[in-house]
Design a protein around this motif. Sequence first.
Motif, short mmCIF file in Angstrom:
data_model
loop_
_atom_site.label_atom_id
_atom_site.label_comp_id
_atom_site.label_asym_id
_atom_site.label_seq_id
_atom_site.Cartn_x
_atom_site.Cartn_y
_atom_site.Cartn_z
N ALA A 162 0.85 -1.20 0.00
CA ALA A 162 0.00 0.00 0.00
C ALA A 162 0.88 1.24 0.00
CB ALA A 162 -0.92 -0.01 1.22
N MET A 163 1.92 1.23 0.82
CA MET A 163 2.84 2.37 0.84
C MET A 163 3.57 2.51 -0.49
SD MET A 163 4.37 2.45 4.74
CE MET A 163 4.83 0.71 4.85
N LEU A 164 3.94 1.39 -1.10
CA LEU A 164 4.61 1.44 -2.39
C LEU A 164 3.66 1.99 -3.46
CD1 LEU A 164 7.15 0.79 -4.02
CD2 LEU A 164 6.24 -1.50 -4.40
N THR A 165 2.40 1.60 -3.41
CA THR A 165 1.42 2.10 -4.38
C THR A 165 1.24 3.61 -4.23
OG1 THR A 165 0.25 -0.03 -4.35
CG2 THR A 165 -0.96 1.87 -5.20
N MET B 194 -11.89 -1.36 1.82
CA MET B 194 -10.52 -0.86 1.89
C MET B 194 -9.72 -1.78 2.80
SD MET B 194 -8.70 1.53 0.52
CE MET B 194 -9.80 2.88 0.06
N VAL B 195 -8.62 -2.34 2.28
CA VAL B 195 -7.79 -3.26 3.04
C VAL B 195 -6.66 -2.51 3.73
CG1 VAL B 195 -6.25 -5.26 2.88
CG2 VAL B 195 -8.36 -5.20 1.55
N SER B 196 -5.92 -1.73 2.96
CA SER B 196 -4.85 -0.89 3.48
C SER B 196 -4.69 0.24 2.48
CB SER B 196 -3.55 -1.69 3.61
OG SER B 196 -2.52 -0.91 4.17
N THR B 197 -5.15 1.41 2.85
CA THR B 197 -5.24 2.54 1.91
C THR B 197 -3.91 2.73 1.15
OG1 THR B 197 -6.76 3.61 3.47
CG2 THR B 197 -5.80 4.99 1.75
N PRO B 198 -3.97 2.77 -0.19
CA PRO B 198 -5.13 2.85 -1.09
C PRO B 198 -5.59 1.50 -1.65
CG PRO B 198 -3.16 3.29 -2.35
CD PRO B 198 -2.70 3.01 -0.93
N ARG C 149 -7.68 -1.74 -2.17
CA ARG C 149 -9.00 -2.30 -1.87
C ARG C 149 -8.94 -3.83 -2.00
NH1 ARG C 149 -13.12 1.38 -1.68
NH2 ARG C 149 -12.59 3.51 -2.36
N GLN C 150 -10.07 -4.42 -1.71
CA GLN C 150 -10.19 -5.88 -1.70
C GLN C 150 -9.65 -6.52 -2.98
OE1 GLN C 150 -14.24 -7.13 -1.23
NE2 GLN C 150 -13.81 -9.29 -1.67
N PHE C 151 -9.99 -5.95 -4.13
CA PHE C 151 -9.64 -6.60 -5.39
C PHE C 151 -8.25 -6.22 -5.89
CE2 PHE C 151 -14.35 -6.35 -5.39
CZ PHE C 151 -14.59 -7.71 -5.25
N ASP C 152 -7.52 -5.45 -5.08
CA ASP C 152 -6.11 -5.19 -5.36
C ASP C 152 -5.20 -6.20 -4.69
OD1 ASP C 152 -6.55 -2.73 -6.77
OD2 ASP C 152 -6.90 -1.74 -4.84
N CYS C 153 -5.76 -7.05 -3.85
CA CYS C 153 -4.97 -7.98 -3.04
C CYS C 153 -5.29 -9.41 -3.44
CB CYS C 153 -5.28 -7.79 -1.55
SG CYS C 153 -5.08 -6.09 -0.97
#
Length: 380
Positions: free
Chosen positions: A145-148, A195-199, A201-205
């Motif tokens: 999330a931080m890298l994104t 939201m899993v870990s901003t930014p 979301r569920q479908f990013d993981c």
Amino acid sequence: MPGPVIAAAYEAQYERHPPASRTTHVVLREAVTGVMERAGLGPEDIDGLGVSSFSLHPDHVVDLAWKLGLTVRWMMQDPLGGASGVNMLQHAIRAVEAGDARCIVLVAGDALDRDALTGLNDNYNISTRDHLAPLQHGGPNALFAMLTTRHSRATGLQERDYAQIPLAQRRWAGTNPRAVYRSLMNIDDYLAGRMVSTPLRQFDCVPVVAGADALIVSTADRCDKGVRVTAIAAAHNIDDQGGDGLVTGLRSVRESFWGSAGFDPADVDIIGVYDDYPVMVLLQMDDLGLVPDGDLERFLHVDLAKRHRAVNTSGGQLSAGQAGAAGGMHLLVEAVEQLQGRRGAGQIPAARRAVVAGYGMVLYRFGSCANVVALEACRG
């Protein structure tokens, strides 16, 4: 002696919530049995075994060989996660070239329940165990999330831009009966994901699944429809965990890789890039020179959205699932099946060339391992 080829590929069915009886040993056996049957080979034909698994412990590769009834003269056990598939393939190709083995099975997979996954994330290495786990850092989701966020600030890409990756891969997953998520998804569905870990979301993981993937590397005389490896390159620990994470090891090997591949980025029919999170798809594609002119926005909204480039045609891990260490093998299996014309409804017509990249092993902040392989169908 004939040169090495990938003779066959096979994926044991991925399951989101498997029964307790479907253990790591079971899914690995399913994959090994399936790939041998596909290649028309029996245990007596196999003289090499490579395995990657986070949950095989306390067993080792020789224990797995024994339980599979294999007598081998070449073995390897790979711990490199998302880079493990290409890494094992590199070693197996060299072993067959050297005559150390003639027919090698490579298998990767896991069946991890929630507790096992938490234990893995908190004890991935000493740095994680001693410095990140005590902070309750949230595992790789928080790190990526931080890298994104850093990538977004550097490129100007926003949430709806990154969303094009899981959306495109979900469309491909609809053609893959082994994918755990196959239903259509639009931008509203994506934005409705929690939201899993901003930014992110569920479908990013990646969804965690049980399953396994396998390849057979053999001499060409044992296969009438093989896939040839034309180039392999790797670069590990390029920034000593001191960089910003926005460049992978692929950037440093790009020129030499394409110089050896025998074809150019524009000639690639099938692209597979390790996709634990959308940002990693963009970083690897860009590092390999697969994004024309480096225009990420156009790549997302035109090349991906309109299927001008066939990227992660299985649905990738974001829709097919991540079976632990099998994540490093999943896209290799997809590429081989495409080049052999075995992908059914998702088949890319006349697919002849593929590139598959691996990425993995978070040492502290970022993944440290990166590798890539060029594949070409052996057709007349």
